[in-house]
Motif scaffolding. Structure first.
Motif, PDB file in Angstrom:
ATOM      1  N   GLY A  45     -17.799  33.962 -10.292  1.00 21.93           N
ATOM      2  CA  GLY A  45     -16.856  34.037  -9.187  1.00 21.93           C
ATOM      3  C   GLY A  45     -15.454  33.661  -9.595  1.00 21.93           C
ATOM      4  N   THR A  46     -14.648  33.339  -8.599  1.00 19.59           N
ATOM      5  CA  THR A  46     -13.273  32.890  -8.813  1.00 19.59           C
ATOM      6  C   THR A  46     -13.230  31.374  -8.710  1.00 19.59           C
ATOM      7  OG1 THR A  46     -12.316  34.939  -7.928  1.00 19.59           O
ATOM      8  CG2 THR A  46     -10.902  33.001  -7.954  1.00 19.59           C
ATOM      9  N   LEU A  47     -12.733  30.724  -9.743  1.00 21.47           N
ATOM     10  CA  LEU A  47     -12.693  29.265  -9.795  1.00 21.47           C
ATOM     11  C   LEU A  47     -11.253  28.790  -9.642  1.00 21.47           C
ATOM     12  CD1 LEU A  47     -15.147  28.573 -12.753  1.00 21.47           C
ATOM     13  CD2 LEU A  47     -15.656  28.882 -10.317  1.00 21.47           C
ATOM     14  N   VAL A  48     -11.045  27.917  -8.671  1.00 20.99           N
ATOM     15  CA  VAL A  48      -9.720  27.359  -8.406  1.00 20.99           C
ATOM     16  C   VAL A  48      -9.758  25.868  -8.719  1.00 20.99           C
ATOM     17  CG1 VAL A  48      -7.923  26.985  -6.689  1.00 20.99           C
ATOM     18  CG2 VAL A  48      -9.320  29.062  -6.592  1.00 20.99           C
ATOM     19  N   PHE A  49      -8.894  25.434  -9.629  1.00 23.63           N
ATOM     20  CA  PHE A  49      -8.796  24.016  -9.974  1.00 23.63           C
ATOM     21  C   PHE A  49      -7.758  23.370  -9.071  1.00 23.63           C
ATOM     22  CE2 PHE A  49     -10.935  25.753 -13.567  1.00 23.63           C
ATOM     23  CZ  PHE A  49     -11.700  24.721 -14.092  1.00 23.63           C
ATOM     24  N   GLN A  67     -10.787  18.588  -7.802  1.00 18.88           N
ATOM     25  CA  GLN A  67     -12.057  19.255  -7.621  1.00 18.88           C
ATOM     26  C   GLN A  67     -11.953  20.711  -8.069  1.00 18.88           C
ATOM     27  OE1 GLN A  67     -13.313  19.722  -3.536  1.00 18.88           O
ATOM     28  NE2 GLN A  67     -11.251  20.166  -2.823  1.00 18.88           N
ATOM     29  N   LEU A  68     -13.106  21.293  -8.277  1.00 18.95           N
ATOM     30  CA  LEU A  68     -13.192  22.706  -8.628  1.00 18.95           C
ATOM     31  C   LEU A  68     -13.775  23.445  -7.433  1.00 18.95           C
ATOM     32  CD1 LEU A  68     -13.207  25.086 -10.667  1.00 18.95           C
ATOM     33  CD2 LEU A  68     -15.467  24.299 -11.400  1.00 18.95           C
ATOM     34  N   ILE A  69     -13.128  24.527  -7.030  1.00 16.60           N
ATOM     35  CA  ILE A  69     -13.575  25.306  -5.879  1.00 16.60           C
ATOM     36  C   ILE A  69     -13.963  26.697  -6.349  1.00 16.60           C
ATOM     37  CG2 ILE A  69     -12.951  26.238  -3.620  1.00 16.60           C
ATOM     38  CD1 ILE A  69     -10.800  24.014  -3.476  1.00 16.60           C
ATOM     39  N   ARG A  70     -15.194  27.099  -6.019  1.00 19.50           N
ATOM     40  CA  ARG A  70     -15.613  28.456  -6.319  1.00 19.50           C
ATOM     41  C   ARG A  70     -15.461  29.299  -5.054  1.00 19.50           C
ATOM     42  NH1 ARG A  70     -21.479  29.952  -8.622  1.00 19.50           N
ATOM     43  NH2 ARG A  70     -22.159  28.895  -6.728  1.00 19.50           N
ATOM     44  N   VAL A  71     -14.778  30.424  -5.199  1.00 17.69           N
ATOM     45  CA  VAL A  71     -14.558  31.330  -4.082  1.00 17.69           C
ATOM     46  C   VAL A  71     -15.368  32.595  -4.339  1.00 17.69           C
ATOM     47  CG1 VAL A  71     -12.876  32.620  -2.737  1.00 17.69           C
ATOM     48  CG2 VAL A  71     -12.236  30.418  -3.755  1.00 17.69           C
ATOM     49  N   SER A  72     -16.256  32.906  -3.419  1.00 18.28           N
ATOM     50  CA  SER A  72     -17.074  34.114  -3.513  1.00 18.28           C
ATOM     51  C   SER A  72     -17.068  34.785  -2.154  1.00 18.28           C
ATOM     52  CB  SER A  72     -18.499  33.770  -3.954  1.00 18.28           C
ATOM     53  OG  SER A  72     -19.288  34.932  -4.044  1.00 18.28           O
ATOM     54  N   GLY A  73     -16.292  35.863  -2.030  1.00 15.23           N
ATOM     55  CA  GLY A  73     -16.126  36.497  -0.725  1.00 15.23           C
ATOM     56  C   GLY A  73     -15.388  35.564   0.207  1.00 15.23           C
ATOM     57  N   GLU A  74     -15.985  35.269   1.350  1.00 15.63           N
ATOM     58  CA  GLU A  74     -15.387  34.330   2.306  1.00 15.63           C
ATOM     59  C   GLU A  74     -15.952  32.921   2.155  1.00 15.63           C
ATOM     60  OE1 GLU A  74     -15.881  35.890   6.190  1.00 15.63           O
ATOM     61  OE2 GLU A  74     -14.601  37.644   5.855  1.00 15.63           O
ATOM     62  N   LYS A  75     -16.832  32.732   1.193  1.00 19.80           N
ATOM     63  CA  LYS A  75     -17.481  31.434   1.016  1.00 19.80           C
ATOM     64  C   LYS A  75     -16.772  30.616  -0.048  1.00 19.80           C
ATOM     65  CE  LYS A  75     -21.933  29.358  -0.251  1.00 19.80           C
ATOM     66  NZ  LYS A  75     -23.328  29.634  -0.698  1.00 19.80           N
ATOM     67  N   GLU A  76     -16.577  29.333   0.233  1.00 20.58           N
ATOM     68  CA  GLU A  76     -16.008  28.396  -0.732  1.00 20.58           C
ATOM     69  C   GLU A  76     -17.019  27.286  -0.997  1.00 20.58           C
ATOM     70  OE1 GLU A  76     -12.235  26.889   0.446  1.00 20.58           O
ATOM     71  OE2 GLU A  76     -11.194  28.803   0.185  1.00 20.58           O
ATOM     72  N   GLU A  77     -17.101  26.895  -2.252  1.00 17.55           N
ATOM     73  CA  GLU A  77     -18.053  25.862  -2.651  1.00 17.55           C
ATOM     74  C   GLU A  77     -17.365  24.897  -3.604  1.00 17.55           C
ATOM     75  OE1 GLU A  77     -22.561  25.603  -4.621  1.00 17.55           O
ATOM     76  OE2 GLU A  77     -21.476  27.504  -4.504  1.00 17.55           O
ATOM     77  N   GLY A  78     -17.520  23.598  -3.365  1.00 17.35           N
ATOM     78  CA  GLY A  78     -16.847  22.586  -4.175  1.00 17.35           C
ATOM     79  C   GLY A  78     -17.730  22.048  -5.281  1.00 17.35           C
ATOM     80  N   PHE A  79     -17.095  21.762  -6.430  1.00 18.59           N
ATOM     81  CA  PHE A  79     -17.770  21.159  -7.577  1.00 18.59           C
ATOM     82  C   PHE A  79     -16.913  20.010  -8.102  1.00 18.59           C
ATOM     83  CE2 PHE A  79     -19.177  25.537  -7.461  1.00 18.59           C
ATOM     84  CZ  PHE A  79     -20.517  25.494  -7.804  1.00 18.59           C
ATOM     85  N   ALA A  80     -17.561  19.113  -8.840  1.00 22.03           N
ATOM     86  CA  ALA A  80     -16.795  18.078  -9.532  1.00 22.03           C
ATOM     87  C   ALA A  80     -15.891  18.733 -10.573  1.00 22.03           C
ATOM     88  CB  ALA A  80     -17.748  17.083 -10.197  1.00 22.03           C
ATOM     89  N   ASP A  81     -14.729  18.160 -10.770  1.00 22.10           N
ATOM     90  CA  ASP A  81     -13.758  18.721 -11.710  1.00 22.10           C
ATOM     91  C   ASP A  81     -14.261  18.542 -13.144  1.00 22.10           C
ATOM     92  OD1 ASP A  81     -11.605  19.459 -13.238  1.00 22.10           O
ATOM     93  OD2 ASP A  81     -10.122  18.350 -12.074  1.00 22.10           O
TER      94      ASP A  81
END
Length: 322
Positions: free
Chosen positions: A98-102, A108-122
């Protein structure tokens, strides 16, 4: 040269064993299958990076995979540590699509997939912490301090990497790369670090220290379920049915009719992964569905195991390759 090989993670092996030993309709199967899929994705990502590392000159680098050390208070695991006489390099490998936004505001790291956003540890913070812990470990071992570089490597070539504050904080663009760029980054570090920090004897000593200090993890998978829910018995190597029966020195499958002389070894491996590394004759008989004490004894004796206790209260001590 690869000093410490990368192997299938013990967590993956335990989750696979657990799925083999859970009833098909068990309430935890979907969750355990999801855990296994995530762990396997991470492992496949590390293998993909190993391909790029294969192009390094073997005489110039020592490579340690899945190295687990302690800084004196807690353990930390490095996906890949690369040693050279001039500098060290820590790799934190991520296999995230997907698309990863730092996001540097909230670290934090945010994964964007379509309209869904999911957070991860940086992962940048993670690899920075590993660098500090490795520096502390080197100091505790009274080993020379060497410049330590670090990279977060995205193994999926289709991953899109974005930085919310690229102009204000360029660290992400410097430390987060795709796997295809790894060799170029290493070449850049070679030009930056030209001074030799360690001689061959020191490198050899450090390599030996790292290998001897590695402590394998032992995740307690069975905390997720009750031990009594585990399906016991010898699994058929042809159709995976449980249990096979022991008949005329062979294991016979009542479902497909196939037979095997050594199918019990896979079952014993599952026992080691899920139950433990100590087993008595009665415990082995119960797990393998054996009625004969002598058959169970012959199996244990064939494994050349060390043991504790007297003949009547003997516990056999097994080992599990990392």
């Amino acid at each position: 040269m690869i000093v410490k090989e990368r192997k299938v993670p013990i967590t993956v092996r335990k989750l696979e064993a657990l799925l083999r030993r859970l009833p098909p309709d068990h309430r935890k199967r979907p969750d355990i299958s999801d855990q296994l899929a995530r762990r396997m994705a991470g492992y496949r990502g590390e293998l993909a990076i190993d391909y790029h590392l294969g192009y390094l000159l073997k005489k110039d680098y020592l490579i340690f995979n899945d190295l687990r050390l302690t800084d004196g208070e807690r353990f930390f695991q490095i996906d890949t540590l690369i040693l050279s006489p001039h500098y060290f390099l820590i790799l934190e490998v991520k296999n995230i699509s997907g698309t990863l936004v730092f996001d540097h505001n909230y670290k934090q790291l945010i994964r964007v997939s379509g309209e869904k956003e999911e957070g991860f540890a940086d992962p940048v913070l993670q690899v920075e912490r590993h660098r500090v812990q490795l520096q502390d470990w080197l100091s505790a071992q009274k080993l020379p301090q060497v410049p330590i570089e670090m990279l977060v490597v995205m193994s999926n070539p289709n991953t899109v990497i974005k930085n919310t504050l690229l102009n204000l904080d360029p660290s992400t663009s410097k430390r987060v790369i795709h796997g295809a760029n790894l060799l170029l980054k290493i070449k850049m570090y070679e030009k930056m670090h030209v001074k030799e920090q360690l001689n061959p004897q020191q490198i050899k000593k450090l390599s030996r220290k790292l290998v001897n200090s590695h402590t394998p993890s032992d995740p307690q998978i069975l905390q997720q379920i009750h031990k009594e829910e585990i399906l016991t018995g010898v699994e058929c190597p042809e159709c995976s049915a449980l249990p096979m029966i022991r008949l005329h020195a062979k294991w016979v499958c009542t479902q497909c009719g196939s037979f095997s002389k050594d199918a019990h070894f896979a079952a014993i491996t599952d026992y080691k992964l899920l139950i433990g590394l100590s087993v008595s004759n009665s415990e082995l008989r119960s797990f393998l569905h054996l009625s004969s004490v002598s058959v169970s004894s012959r199996i244990l004796q064939s494994m050349n195991l060390s043991y504790t206790g007297t003949y009547r209260n003997r516990n056999y001590l097994m080992t599990l390759d990392e």
